[in-house]
Design a protein around this motif. Structure first.
Motif, mmCIF file in Angstrom:
data_model
loop_
_atom_site.group_PDB
_atom_site.id
_atom_site.type_symbol
_atom_site.label_atom_id
_atom_site.label_comp_id
_atom_site.label_asym_id
_atom_site.label_seq_id
_atom_site.Cartn_x
_atom_site.Cartn_y
_atom_site.Cartn_z
ATOM 1 N N ILE A 208 68.639 61.344 52.327
ATOM 2 C CA ILE A 208 67.674 60.080 52.713
ATOM 3 C C ILE A 208 66.635 60.618 53.931
ATOM 4 O O ILE A 208 67.030 61.295 54.858
ATOM 5 C CB ILE A 208 68.445 58.956 53.286
ATOM 6 C CG1 ILE A 208 69.830 58.656 52.191
ATOM 7 C CG2 ILE A 208 67.835 57.944 53.822
ATOM 8 C CD1 ILE A 208 70.560 57.783 52.698
ATOM 9 N N VAL A 209 65.234 60.234 53.597
ATOM 10 C CA VAL A 209 64.273 60.477 54.454
ATOM 11 C C VAL A 209 64.533 59.791 55.821
ATOM 12 O O VAL A 209 64.817 58.711 55.632
ATOM 13 C CB VAL A 209 62.808 60.162 53.867
ATOM 14 C CG1 VAL A 209 61.729 60.516 54.816
ATOM 15 C CG2 VAL A 209 62.658 61.114 52.679
ATOM 16 N N SER A 210 64.689 60.552 56.837
ATOM 17 C CA SER A 210 64.646 59.834 58.465
ATOM 18 C C SER A 210 63.771 60.329 59.472
ATOM 19 O O SER A 210 64.143 60.258 60.521
ATOM 20 C CB SER A 210 66.231 59.748 58.745
ATOM 21 O OG SER A 210 66.607 61.000 58.749
ATOM 22 N N SER A 215 58.841 56.187 56.210
ATOM 23 C CA SER A 215 59.827 54.942 55.794
ATOM 24 C C SER A 215 61.224 55.586 55.384
ATOM 25 O O SER A 215 61.215 56.480 54.468
ATOM 26 C CB SER A 215 59.154 54.097 54.758
ATOM 27 O OG SER A 215 57.812 53.725 55.374
ATOM 28 N N THR A 216 62.135 54.999 55.687
ATOM 29 C CA THR A 216 63.564 55.316 55.315
ATOM 30 C C THR A 216 63.909 54.470 54.063
ATOM 31 O O THR A 216 64.608 54.712 53.135
ATOM 32 C CB THR A 216 64.566 55.161 56.132
ATOM 33 O OG1 THR A 216 64.152 56.286 57.545
ATOM 34 C CG2 THR A 216 65.802 55.591 55.870
ATOM 35 N N GLY A 217 63.464 53.063 53.951
ATOM 36 C CA GLY A 217 63.813 51.981 53.177
ATOM 37 C C GLY A 217 62.745 51.049 52.995
ATOM 38 O O GLY A 217 61.988 50.836 53.968
ATOM 39 N N VAL A 218 62.574 50.560 51.679
ATOM 40 C CA VAL A 218 61.682 49.216 51.744
ATOM 41 C C VAL A 218 62.307 48.216 50.776
ATOM 42 O O VAL A 218 63.369 48.464 50.260
ATOM 43 C CB VAL A 218 60.420 49.615 50.947
ATOM 44 C CG1 VAL A 218 59.703 50.697 51.904
ATOM 45 C CG2 VAL A 218 60.522 50.536 49.692
ATOM 46 N N ASP A 278 72.219 52.604 60.703
ATOM 47 C CA ASP A 278 72.378 54.024 61.035
ATOM 48 C C ASP A 278 71.196 54.616 61.590
ATOM 49 O O ASP A 278 71.376 55.415 62.553
ATOM 50 C CB ASP A 278 72.899 54.810 59.711
ATOM 51 C CG ASP A 278 73.258 56.226 59.872
ATOM 52 O OD1 ASP A 278 73.234 56.857 61.341
ATOM 53 O OD2 ASP A 278 73.739 56.923 59.033
ATOM 54 N N LYS A 279 70.004 54.349 61.132
ATOM 55 C CA LYS A 279 68.693 54.808 61.667
ATOM 56 C C LYS A 279 68.429 54.029 62.877
ATOM 57 O O LYS A 279 68.014 54.770 63.655
ATOM 58 C CB LYS A 279 67.599 54.583 60.601
ATOM 59 C CG LYS A 279 66.277 55.469 61.261
ATOM 60 C CD LYS A 279 65.247 55.341 60.110
ATOM 61 C CE LYS A 279 64.159 55.870 60.484
ATOM 62 N NZ LYS A 279 63.010 56.001 59.523
ATOM 63 N N ARG A 280 68.667 52.695 63.093
ATOM 64 C CA ARG A 280 68.493 51.978 64.202
ATOM 65 C C ARG A 280 69.049 52.785 65.430
ATOM 66 O O ARG A 280 68.658 52.520 66.382
ATOM 67 C CB ARG A 280 68.656 50.551 64.167
ATOM 68 C CG ARG A 280 68.347 49.866 65.265
ATOM 69 C CD ARG A 280 68.508 48.398 64.940
ATOM 70 N NE ARG A 280 67.847 47.780 63.810
ATOM 71 C CZ ARG A 280 68.465 47.402 62.899
ATOM 72 N NH1 ARG A 280 69.929 47.374 62.887
ATOM 73 N NH2 ARG A 280 67.892 46.707 61.581
ATOM 74 N N ASP A 281 70.174 53.251 65.222
ATOM 75 C CA ASP A 281 71.119 53.580 66.168
ATOM 76 C C ASP A 281 70.360 54.915 67.361
ATOM 77 O O ASP A 281 70.473 54.591 68.434
ATOM 78 C CB ASP A 281 72.455 54.363 65.987
ATOM 79 C CG ASP A 281 73.284 54.757 66.822
ATOM 80 O OD1 ASP A 281 73.508 54.105 67.800
ATOM 81 O OD2 ASP A 281 73.993 55.639 66.780
ATOM 82 N N GLY A 283 67.454 56.916 65.610
ATOM 83 C CA GLY A 283 66.299 57.187 64.851
ATOM 84 C C GLY A 283 66.571 58.054 63.872
ATOM 85 O O GLY A 283 65.760 58.811 63.113
ATOM 86 N N ILE A 284 67.790 58.530 63.639
ATOM 87 C CA ILE A 284 68.169 59.234 62.520
ATOM 88 C C ILE A 284 69.277 59.027 61.807
ATOM 89 O O ILE A 284 70.327 58.295 62.209
ATOM 90 C CB ILE A 284 68.626 60.892 63.036
ATOM 91 C CG1 ILE A 284 67.459 61.172 63.979
ATOM 92 C CG2 ILE A 284 69.083 61.917 62.120
ATOM 93 C CD1 ILE A 284 67.821 62.677 64.685
ATOM 94 N N VAL A 285 69.159 59.233 60.348
ATOM 95 C CA VAL A 285 70.214 58.601 59.648
ATOM 96 C C VAL A 285 71.355 59.867 59.496
ATOM 97 O O VAL A 285 70.967 60.659 58.902
ATOM 98 C CB VAL A 285 69.786 58.484 57.988
ATOM 99 C CG1 VAL A 285 70.929 57.947 57.163
ATOM 100 C CG2 VAL A 285 68.697 57.462 58.030
#
Length: 314
Positions: A208-210, A215-218, A278-281, A283-285
């Motif tokens: 997963i791109v982070s 963008s990580t998700g749409v 996970d990313k909001r925590d 900035g990294i997945v």
């Protein structure tokens, strides 16, 4: 002993007589030349047989004026020779021998071009022969050997019977095409087998791109079903060397296929929300591996069931 007298040999022609005959010929030729250059004579008198004596008299006067005594017999021979055109040059008829002679004389002009054309013909014929031989070697040796080698590799690499069956079908297609002399179809089978073998050897993680700024998700509302919502996580295939591997991906939105290093994979909303949190925590997945493609397999194994589908633009 009585001496026998030898019979005298036949006497050779006197040199004076030979010289006299040559002089007569030369005089006759001179008479013809005089007649040929005196247009008044030839136009007015030569064509009239009953004026021959007047013509001879005129010639006699011409030579007498030059101090030359020419016998009447020589003058008559000259007039006759002119009428018969014995001393007139006539170009030879355009025969085969003449044409060949002209070709030989002008060989410097056309020879290099003819030699070049002949060389091109020889080279072209040799190339065609080589092409025919090369095609036979390809169909009877090169392609069958490649099919055997690739089939062996695939059988060794394949992790499922489905893959082996797919390879077996390509082998049959290639061998049949080679046996029937269908080189393009045989080459296509070899290319397909090689692609299958290479695909089996690939190993990569679907990560997963982070990265910051990406963008990580749409999510999308499908055009055909505006009341629904589709969720996508952006992934990339990362090989064992840490580099992204380009993959052919088909978009479910417009059906186009492109070879890309990043694309969106449709996931359940629950998975989408977990990745989002996970990313909001920080900035990294952290749990970034969404799936893994192992050696010997054609499709990746996902960490949880996915509905399927992908997008190429977001």
């Amino acid at each position: 002993m009585t001496d026998t007298a030898l019979a005298p040999a036949a006497a050779a022609p006197a040199p004076e007589r030979q010289s006299s005959k040559l002089d007569d010929v030369m005089l006759a030729m001179d008479v013809v030349d005089t007649l040929r250059h005196d247009q008044k004579i030839t136009e007015r008198e030569l064509a009239e047989s009953d004026r021959e004596e007047d013509l001879i008299e005129r010639l006699r006067a011409i030579y007498r004026g030059q101090g030359i005594a020419v016998p009447d017999e020589i003058l008559r021979q000259g007039v006759k020779a002119l009428r018969e055109e014995r001393f007139t040059y006539k170009p030879p008829r355009d025969s085969l021998s003449l044409k060949l002679a002209r070709l030989y004389v002008t060989r410097e002009r056309w020879g290099k071009w003819a030699l070049g054309a002949l060389a091109a013909l020889v080279i072209g014929s040799g190339w065609l022969a080589y092409e025919g031989y090369s095609a036979r070697v390809e169909l009877t040796q090169t392609i069958p050997a490649a099919i055997t080698r690739l089939s062996t590799d695939i059988t060794r690499e394949a992790g499922s019977d489905a893959v082996r069956q797919r390879a077996a079908a390509l082998v049959i297609d290639g061998e049949t095409a080679a046996r029937d002399g269908k080189a393009p179809a045989a080459r296509a089978a070899v290319t397909a087998l090689e692609a299958l073998r290479n695909e089996l050897r690939l190993e990569y993680d679907l990560r997963i791109v982070s990265r910051p700024g990406e963008s990580t998700g749409v999510w999308r509302r499908p055009r055909r079903n505006p009341g629904a919502m589709n969720y996508y996580v952006i992934v990339e295939a990362i090989g064992r060397d840490g580099r992204a591997i380009a993959r052919p991906v088909t978009s479910e939105e417009d059906g186009t296929t492109r070879t890309v290093t990043k694309w969106g994979v449709r996931v359940p909303e629950s998975l989408y929300r977990r990745v989002e949190a996970d990313k909001r925590d920080d900035g990294i997945v952290q749990n970034a591996i969404l799936g893994r493609k192992a050696r010997g397999q054609l499709e990746p194994v996902w960490r949880e069931a996915l509905p399927g589908g992908a997008i190429l633009d977001w």
